[in-house]
Write a protein that holds these residues in place. Structure first.
Motif, mmCIF file in Angstrom:
data_model
loop_
_atom_site.group_PDB
_atom_site.id
_atom_site.type_symbol
_atom_site.label_atom_id
_atom_site.label_comp_id
_atom_site.label_asym_id
_atom_site.label_seq_id
_atom_site.Cartn_x
_atom_site.Cartn_y
_atom_site.Cartn_z
ATOM 1 N N GLU A 33 0.837 -1.203 0.000
ATOM 2 C CA GLU A 33 0.000 0.000 0.000
ATOM 3 C C GLU A 33 0.871 1.252 0.000
ATOM 4 N N ASP A 34 0.264 2.362 -0.393
ATOM 5 C CA ASP A 34 0.955 3.648 -0.360
ATOM 6 C C ASP A 34 -0.058 4.751 -0.100
ATOM 7 N N ASN A 35 0.451 5.949 0.161
ATOM 8 C CA ASN A 35 -0.423 7.102 0.397
ATOM 9 C C ASN A 35 -0.337 8.103 -0.746
ATOM 10 N N GLY A 36 -0.105 7.585 -1.958
ATOM 11 C CA GLY A 36 -0.042 8.423 -3.142
ATOM 12 C C GLY A 36 -1.420 8.815 -3.644
ATOM 13 N N PRO A 37 -1.520 9.237 -4.902
ATOM 14 C CA PRO A 37 -2.808 9.685 -5.451
ATOM 15 C C PRO A 37 -3.786 8.557 -5.721
ATOM 16 N N GLY A 38 -3.325 7.318 -5.707
ATOM 17 C CA GLY A 38 -4.224 6.200 -5.979
ATOM 18 C C GLY A 38 -4.468 6.012 -7.473
ATOM 19 N N ILE A 39 -5.391 5.120 -7.783
ATOM 20 C CA ILE A 39 -5.708 4.779 -9.176
ATOM 21 C C ILE A 39 -7.157 5.160 -9.450
ATOM 22 N N ALA A 40 -7.383 5.860 -10.541
ATOM 23 C CA ALA A 40 -8.742 6.285 -10.900
ATOM 24 C C ALA A 40 -9.639 5.071 -11.125
ATOM 25 N N GLU A 41 -10.922 5.234 -10.807
ATOM 26 C CA GLU A 41 -11.871 4.123 -10.924
ATOM 27 C C GLU A 41 -11.946 3.583 -12.348
ATOM 28 N N ASP A 42 -11.884 4.493 -13.349
ATOM 29 C CA ASP A 42 -12.022 4.039 -14.733
ATOM 30 C C ASP A 42 -10.771 3.335 -15.244
ATOM 31 N N GLN A 43 -9.685 3.311 -14.440
ATOM 32 C CA GLN A 43 -8.457 2.641 -14.852
ATOM 33 C C GLN A 43 -8.223 1.336 -14.095
ATOM 34 N N MET A 44 -9.084 1.046 -13.127
ATOM 35 C CA MET A 44 -8.893 -0.150 -12.308
ATOM 36 C C MET A 44 -8.828 -1.422 -13.146
ATOM 37 N N ASP A 45 -9.684 -1.511 -14.167
ATOM 38 C CA ASP A 45 -9.747 -2.734 -14.973
ATOM 39 C C ASP A 45 -8.722 -2.747 -16.100
ATOM 40 N N ARG A 46 -8.038 -1.615 -16.329
ATOM 41 C CA ARG A 46 -7.143 -1.540 -17.484
ATOM 42 C C ARG A 46 -5.675 -1.526 -17.119
ATOM 43 N N ILE A 47 -5.339 -1.338 -15.836
ATOM 44 C CA ILE A 47 -3.927 -1.179 -15.487
ATOM 45 C C ILE A 47 -3.132 -2.462 -15.672
ATOM 46 N N PHE A 48 -3.819 -3.619 -15.698
ATOM 47 C CA PHE A 48 -3.112 -4.884 -15.872
ATOM 48 C C PHE A 48 -2.944 -5.263 -17.341
ATOM 49 N N GLN A 49 -3.504 -4.472 -18.232
ATOM 50 C CA GLN A 49 -3.376 -4.781 -19.658
ATOM 51 C C GLN A 49 -1.973 -4.458 -20.146
ATOM 52 N N PRO A 50 -1.405 -5.317 -21.001
ATOM 53 C CA PRO A 50 -0.082 -4.999 -21.564
ATOM 54 C C PRO A 50 -0.109 -3.686 -22.324
ATOM 55 N N MET A 51 0.971 -2.932 -22.237
ATOM 56 C CA MET A 51 1.150 -1.639 -22.906
ATOM 57 C C MET A 51 0.333 -0.526 -22.255
ATOM 58 N N MET A 52 -0.332 -0.829 -21.133
ATOM 59 C CA MET A 52 -1.086 0.196 -20.419
ATOM 60 C C MET A 52 -0.216 0.735 -19.300
ATOM 61 N N THR A 53 0.107 2.030 -19.343
ATOM 62 C CA THR A 53 0.965 2.616 -18.326
ATOM 63 C C THR A 53 0.518 4.042 -18.022
ATOM 64 N N THR A 54 0.753 4.454 -16.770
ATOM 65 C CA THR A 54 0.481 5.832 -16.360
ATOM 66 C C THR A 54 1.773 6.612 -16.159
ATOM 67 N N LYS A 55 2.907 5.963 -16.438
ATOM 68 C CA LYS A 55 4.206 6.612 -16.276
ATOM 69 C C LYS A 55 4.665 7.198 -17.603
ATOM 70 N N ALA A 56 5.351 8.328 -17.525
ATOM 71 C CA ALA A 56 5.808 8.997 -18.753
ATOM 72 C C ALA A 56 6.751 8.117 -19.542
ATOM 73 N N GLY A 57 7.651 7.405 -18.872
ATOM 74 C CA GLY A 57 8.613 6.566 -19.581
ATOM 75 C C GLY A 57 8.348 5.089 -19.433
ATOM 76 N N GLY A 58 7.131 4.733 -18.975
ATOM 77 C CA GLY A 58 6.818 3.327 -18.748
ATOM 78 C C GLY A 58 6.513 2.579 -20.031
ATOM 79 N N MET A 59 6.709 1.245 -19.964
ATOM 80 C CA MET A 59 6.419 0.389 -21.121
ATOM 81 C C MET A 59 5.082 -0.312 -20.970
ATOM 82 N N GLY A 60 4.490 -0.261 -19.775
ATOM 83 C CA GLY A 60 3.193 -0.895 -19.592
ATOM 84 C C GLY A 60 3.262 -2.396 -19.452
ATOM 85 N N LEU A 61 4.393 -2.931 -18.962
ATOM 86 C CA LEU A 61 4.548 -4.378 -18.827
ATOM 87 C C LEU A 61 4.697 -4.823 -17.379
#
Length: 437
Positions: free
Chosen positions: A368-396
């Motif tokens: 767990e962390d005390n960061g901004p968390g994950i938006a509700e509409d992204q909960m089901d998509r964050i595990f998809q390949p190539m899906m990333t919220t990081k500027a330099g992320g690969m989504g893997l």
């Protein structure tokens, strides 16, 4: 004599009855009216001149059949046009842009009842279709669509419907109808286009994943040799430093740590190759507390780099589980790194790793962390390949982590943490005392 009788006396009033019947009735009804008309005429004239009666009746029948045929064709064409118009969205406007006539499909498209649309400005529903557009079109200018290629219709409930509008002019109209507009709903077409784009994106992702898989297999094969060579060199350095006596103890400990990490990197590559090749992991009895303790030096390095300490609270009671040690540690490392990235420069940043036994339900691990968390509409998509919220992320990262957790017969869940940020958790299969014995 017969022609005069037809023209002036007997049959002329009956043509109206025949024509009216032809317009509203069937051919059988028309023939019946013709027969009744002849019988009535003969009854009124009497039978003094059969030849004259026969000629008059023949002429009446011929003219009546011709008029009846014209009437039937007009009726059929009118019915056909009415059927066509009532099945397509059509609107007629006057010179001022008010709706004079509207079909049912057009009213449905505009989201109103036909009687509610009558006499209302069409621009009320299509704001872009203003008086200047109408005035130009009435002057024989082409009806140019907006840059998007379609017009936007605003329904009374606020819904926006994209439509294509084709127009025509009525040169002469007794009902003050000047413009005819045909409307075409573009929602199905746009939905197909969106679906095609989604399919193309999925194909692109599949191609990238296949390419990355091939690249990973090549790297895994090629990196084994330099890792092995580096381990051998480190072992040789340890031998030389051991000869230096106590003065080399500090350097020797650092080399031990470096050698351990090299061996661990080789194990990670080997296990990931096995996971990709077979889709399964070799699960053995492990203690969660022991596997997490091995990661403490790595967490210390993260703290030195970021200034964020990882709080570890793993209960040793009931922590015997079935796991692949290397893959478990890789999954925990990925989740902790994601949590550290999420809190970033957040004041009072907190990253927590906890482990608790839930008896027969398994042993639960939570990051767990005390960061901004994950938006509700992204909960089901964050595990998809190539899906990333990081500027330099690969989504893997999360995709691979979920694959590792699922290979342990577990499920990686995500939700809102009590700390305010994100919480990732999973439960491993426990090993009972009887099975351990």
């Amino acid at each position: 004599m017969a022609l005069r009788d037809v023209d002036h006396v007997h049959y002329l009033p009956l043509f109206g009855a025949v024509m009216a019947t032809a317009l509203v009735g069937s051919r059988t009804a028309t023939l019946f009216v013709i027969g009744v008309s002849i019988a009535a005429d003969l009854a009124m004239k009497g039978r003094s001149d059969l030849f004259d009666a026969a000629v008059g009746a023949g002429l009446f029948i011929a003219v009546s059949l011709l008029l009846a045929e014209v009437g039937h064709r007009l009726t059929s064409r009118t019915a056909l046009l009415h059927s066509i118009l009532t099945s397509v969205p059509v609107v007629t406007l006057d010179d001022e842009g008010r709706i004079r006539r509207i079909t049912g499909p057009a009213a449905d498209l505009l989201g109103v009842a036909p009687e509610d649309a009558h006499e209302r400005p069409f621009s009320l529903f299509a704001p872009d279709f203003g008086e200047d557009i109408l005035a130009s079109f009435v002057k024989d200018a082409p009806l140019a669509a907006p840059p998007s290629g379609y017009w936007l219709v605003r329904r009374p409930n606020g819904e926006i419907v994209p439509v294509i509008i084709h127009g025509g002019l009525l040169a002469h109209s007794m009902a003050s109808e000047r413009v005819v507009l045909s409307l075409a709903d573009q929602r199905p077409s746009l939905a197909v286009n969106d679906r095609m784009r989604d399919l193309m994106d999925q194909l692109s992702k599949s191609w990238r994943l296949n390419s990355m898989g091939e690249m990973a297999a090549i790297l895994a094969h090629e990196l084994n040799q330099p890792l092995t060579a580096a381990t051998v060199y480190l072992h040789a350095c340890q031998t030389d430093i051991a000869r230096a006596g106590p003065i080399g103890d500090s350097a020797g400990r650092a080399l031990d740590l470096a050698k351990t990490q090299l061996l661990r990197a080789g194990d990670i590559i080997r296990r990931m190759r096995e996971l990709i090749a077979t889709g399964a992991s070799q699960l053995t009895e492990e203690r969660v507390s022991s596997m997490v303790d091995d990661l403490r030096p790595l967490f210390d390095l993260i703290r030195q780099e970021t200034g964020i300490a990882v709080r570890i609270d793993v209960d040793t009671a009931g922590d015997r589980v079935l796991a692949d040690r290397i893959q478990f540690q890789q999954a925990i490392t990925n989740l902790v790194r994601n949590a550290v990235d999420a809190v970033g420069d957040h004041p009072g940043a907190v990253v927590s790793l906890t482990g608790r036994s839930l008896a027969d339900q398994g042993y639960e691990i939570r990051i767990e962390d005390n960061g901004p968390g994950i938006a509700e509409d992204q909960m089901d998509r964050i595990f998809q390949p190539m899906m990333t919220t990081k500027a330099g992320g690969m989504g893997l990262g999360l995709s691979v982590t979920r694959s590792i957790i699922e290979s342990h017969d577990a499920a990686l869940a995500v939700g809102r943490s009590a700390l305010g940020g994100a919480a990732f958790s999973f439960r491993l299969t426990p090993v009972t005392e009887l099975e351990a014995a």
